[in-house]
Design an enzyme around this catalytic site. Structure first.
Site: not given
Ligand code: CP3
Length: 364
Positions: A42, A29, A161, A79
């Protein structure tokens, strides 16, 4: 994608357990809300999905952490939930609540309707982003700053999910299905596995130079259930991935959060590297696994809330635990928190590079 020269290949070398002058580092992330420039992008895009589905925005935010820090790899901004979205489940991100599906997979009829999406038709925005990011990482002379990582969720983590319809703390619905109707669960996992293979291979063809499978919820499974409902599908995926593209090896990383006790089994799936969360000691993990796979991880992301001196000390401890051996990619044990002070990340990366050089030189 034409042949490029990598200016910094330490990340790929470490994944292949080749010697490097220092330990490469990237952060799960790394492009995200802790960065003010990400929040600004964003806001301009409108929402998280507007960022992720627009290759120009996805490229812009992928590069943000690389412009700020000397990271050793870029990761595609996207994602894991793009696959179930492409299956028609209707992904939404509700502000402050995380992801949600409008049409979760709950009944026998829902499962019967599921199909492997046509990647080219539905997830073209992802492969377009991969190609565009590769170009943005490369200068006019064909010199690329750092390698680009592509990724996907594991079949089980996607199923969590898809069936729950959102995040969950106890996985009540998905585990009920798993134990009550393992046939339905296996059907979902089979479709997910086929989708992940097509998706990751499409990312590799578009220019991803390593791929990572996020099994974020594998650790929620019982012994036995993990092997049957998560690891078996990961193993089948790994066997079907394109491991070479344009003459270069494409390493595969698997990360099972909470999976430290299964390290040997995960390593035996044929992956090049295993990601570990912070509950496993990196030195003991290396002793268990020897040179069979590289290890990626595993600093507790909460350490980044502490003052710089504490962050640097914890980074040194972790590097010392691994010792002077090839095959370590430094990372956090899970994604970076949105509340992390950006200047703390700079301290961490500087210490990883500095201290690992000293370890290699035998001066510490
Ligand atoms: O690593 C990186 O920088 C690449 C981008 C990336 C995102 N999600 C962007 C994101 C990656 C590799 C993921 C993987 C992801 N997404 C996983 C596996 C890794 C982990 O964290 O366990 C999972 C379970 C998800 C599902 C997901 N996406 C959730 C549960 C959430 C909300 C929780 C949160 O952290 O807000 C997201 C949203 C998300 N995906 C964000 C980002 C940057 C935040 C969204 C925002 O900007 O509001």
């Amino acid at each position: 994608m034409a042949q490029t020269t990598l200016l910094n290949d330490t990340f790929l070398r470490a994944l292949l357990r080749q010697p490097t002058a220092y330990t490469p580092v990237w952060l799960m992330r790394q492009a995200g809300r802790y960065l003010p420039e990400y929040r600004a992008s964003r806001a301009r895009a409108g929402s998280f999905m507007d960022l992720a589905t627009n290759p120009d925005f996805a490229t812009e935010v992928t590069l943000q952490p690389l412009d700020r820090y000397p990271l050793d790899a870029a990761i595609l901004f996207s994602d894991i939930l793009t696959i179930p979205d492409a299956m028609g489940l209707g992904l939404e991100f509700v502000a402050g609540e995380g992801p949600r599906f409008q049409r979760p997979v709950r009944t026998e009829e829902d499962v019967a309707r599921l199909a492997v999406p046509d990647i080219d038709a539905t997830l073209r925005y992802v492969t377009d982003a991969v190609s565009q990011i590769r170009r943005a990482l490369t200068d006019a002379q064909g010199r690329q700053r750092v390698p680009l990582i592509g990724f996907s969720g594991s079949p089980w983590t996607l199923a969590c999910y898809m069936v729950e319809g959102a995040g969950s703390s106890d996985f009540h619905t998905v585990k009920t299905m798993l134990y009550a109707r393992p046939d339905l669960m296996e059907r979902i996992l089979e479709i997910n596995a086929q989708a992940v293979v097509a998706y990751l291979n499409a990312q590799i063809e578009a220019g991803a130079q390593a791929v990572m499978i996020f099994d974020s919820w594998g650790g929620a499974l019982a012994e036995g259930a993990y092997q049957r409902f998560s690891l078996a599908y990961i193993e089948r995926i790994v066997a079907q991935l394109k491991r070479e593209h344009n003459g270069a090896r494409v390493p595969v990383i698997t990360f099972t959060k909470g999976g430290g006790q299964w390290l040997e089994e995960i390593a035996a799936t044929g992956v090049d590297a295993v990601g570990l969360d912070w509950t496993t000691d990196l030195g003991r993990a290396r002793e268990r696994i020897g040179q069979r796979v590289a290890l990626q991880g595993n600093l507790d992301p909460a350490i980044l809330f502490a003052p710089p001196a504490a962050i640097r000390a914890e980074a040194r401890t972790l590097l010392d635990r691994f010792g002077n051996h090839p095959g370590h990619v430094f990372n956090l044990g899970h994604g970076i928190s949105q509340f992390t002070p950006p200047e703390h990340v700079a301290e961490l990366i500087a210490e990883v590079h500095q201290h690992s050089r000293l370890i290699r030189q035998g001066t510490v």
